[in-house]
Write an enzyme that holds these catalytic residues in place. Structure first.
Site, PDB file in Angstrom:
ATOM      1  N   SER B 146      70.679 -58.868  82.424  1.00 30.02           N
ATOM      2  CA  SER B 146      70.480 -57.431  82.584  1.00 30.02           C
ATOM      3  C   SER B 146      69.334 -57.261  83.499  1.00 30.02           C
ATOM      4  CB  SER B 146      70.168 -56.618  81.235  1.00 30.02           C
ATOM      5  OG  SER B 146      70.135 -55.203  81.373  1.00 30.02           O
ATOM      6  N   ASP B 222      81.152 -53.820  78.805  1.00 32.71           N
ATOM      7  CA  ASP B 222      79.744 -53.534  78.826  1.00 32.71           C
ATOM      8  C   ASP B 222      79.556 -52.044  78.871  1.00 32.71           C
ATOM      9  OD1 ASP B 222      77.066 -53.011  79.653  1.00 32.71           O
ATOM     10  OD2 ASP B 222      77.006 -55.077  80.484  1.00 32.71           O
ATOM     11  N   HIS B 254      77.375 -56.072  76.326  1.00 33.91           N
ATOM     12  CA  HIS B 254      76.034 -56.502  76.898  1.00 33.91           C
ATOM     13  C   HIS B 254      74.963 -57.174  76.108  1.00 33.91           C
ATOM     14  CE1 HIS B 254      73.313 -55.219  80.297  1.00 33.91           C
ATOM     15  NE2 HIS B 254      72.485 -55.169  79.556  1.00 33.91           N
TER      16      HIS B 254
END
EC number: 3.1.2.12
Lengths: 276, 276
Positions: B146, B222, B254
């Site tokens: 991320s 996600d 995610h």
């Protein structure tokens, strides 16, 4: 279907067969690898669609797929890439006519009489095989190289539920905007008459999706890369959030040396989907 | 550096250490996994940069990377994601301040005094480790999740020759056009002052390239996917013909359940480059 040759290969049989094709209006030749397991009953099948200038023979002799298909107990089919022979229309260009069917059903003269490779690969040949050899109609997957990658992707998306998975090596991804592939498809179907959501993998993925995994390999040193347009398929896969893997393979070109380097991965990828 | 804890783990040691950081102007804490091989001499190292809200601890306890790093004889470093503690500026937003350093050197008040995570991760912490533990400065690789994927990609491209390979799980790919990531980076660096070719992985790849392989995984489910913009990185990889693999992983979100599902592949990917 008549056997031209049958050779033992990785415990199974690599055969070449001819048959009278109603769809193409001529005799057609294809390669078929049956693993040892086919002696005991129907086995899953992976279709391999070849690229420009190829016959049924190129991938069969140069891709090295049989070793991995034998390990997985999977059949391989290697169709020809066009009708061919006396009386069949042709052109001097390597990307039109013999060896360049582009997996469409031609509607324009002089091609319409024989160049019906979509129906041949997606309808007639599957029926022939299901009726005559030990392949399992309910466990099919499809892959292809270059023009054959275009064929594999577009046919897979046009027949929802038929193919568990689709993969391609250096596919023509976006022929509606690539002159190299647009010209012959215009010749076969007529400019302005092309249903590009059917015959352009990027547009088909956006319009139809595909209910299965997708694996794409593309060599970074492929001399045709600008016309193949991996960036267009990358955009379609990612923007539609499709389960797919796209691998840019450093230094590889467009040849069977590229194909054979990654065919193990493709067969394993399809086996996982076929045995899921 | 002072040990907070050291635990035997897959034949090696998972440690947590603190040290006074000159760059961040506060004590900083990091996780370090050293495989058994480190007892005999310097080992290759894989940096793991974490995402928003994480400390040094999340990936260390939830990603499951140690098993595969131990198999490969590779060290893992888990830095914190921001300065933190009394007297350190913060904000109510989860994407600004504590846990949200975004791997930049802040120039704007109130952040400039401590939020210098680029220099911390790329300069100060590597020096500390090379001087104090058995890691091999000449065999480094970097990955992240991320916001940490953004850090890994941008730092890898800014230090040519340092990292053999780079990978990311659900990275922020294109913060210059994604409000979600643009806002905090503007807060740190000042709107209009950002060198986006340094702090946007897509722009950096187009401007600087990266002399090594790249692996990207992105879950199709996600919830942040529209802000992460995998399609932008797919375009940058394919249009620059960069050797890279982008995998859209069906159904994954995610979380660390996503990270742990694919971390084996990432460690193996880096090991191949580190031992090449």
């Amino acid at each position: 279907m008549q056997a031209v040759s049958e050779n033992k290969c990785f415990g199974g049989v690599q055969g070449v067969y001819t048959h009278a094709s109603d769809v193409c209006g001529c005799d057609m030749t294809f390669g078929l690898f049956l693993p040892a397991e086919a002696a005991d009953g129907p086995v899953p099948v992976l279709w391999y669609l070849s690229g420009l200038t190829c016959t049924h023979e190129n991938a069969m002799t140069k891709a090295g797929a049989q070793q991995w298909a034998a390990e997985q107990g999977i059949a391989l089919v290697f169709p020809d890439t066009s009708p061919r022979g006396e009386g069949i229309a042709d052109d001097d260009s390597y990307n039109l006519g013999t060896g360049a069917g582009f997996y469409v059903n031609a509607t324009q003269d002089p091609w319409a009489a024989n160049y019906r490779m979509w129906d041949y690969v997606a309808e007639e040949l599957p029926r022939l095989l299901v009726n005559n050899v030990a392949i399992d109609e309910d466990r099919q997957a499809i892959c292809g190289h270059s023009m054959g990658g275009h064929g594999a992707l577009t046919i897979a998306m046009a027949y929802p539920g038929r193919f568990a998975s689709v993969s391609a090596l250096a596919p023509i991804t976006h022929p509606s905007t690539s002159d190299w592939a647009k010209k012959p498809i215009h010749a076969y179907l007529g400019e302005g008459n092309v249903d590009w959501t059917r015959h352009d993998a990027c547009l088909s993925l956006r319009a139809n999706g595909f209910a299965g995994p997708m694996l794409i390999d593309q060599g970074t040193k492929d001399p045709f890369i600008d016309s193949l347009m991996p960036e267009a398929l990358a955009a379609a896969i990612t923007e539609t959030r499709h389960p797919g893997t796209l691998r840019m393979q450093a230094g590889y070109d467009h040849s069977y040396f590229f194909v054979s380097s990654f065919i193990e991965d493709h067969v394993a990828f399809h086996a996982e989907a076929l045995y899921a």
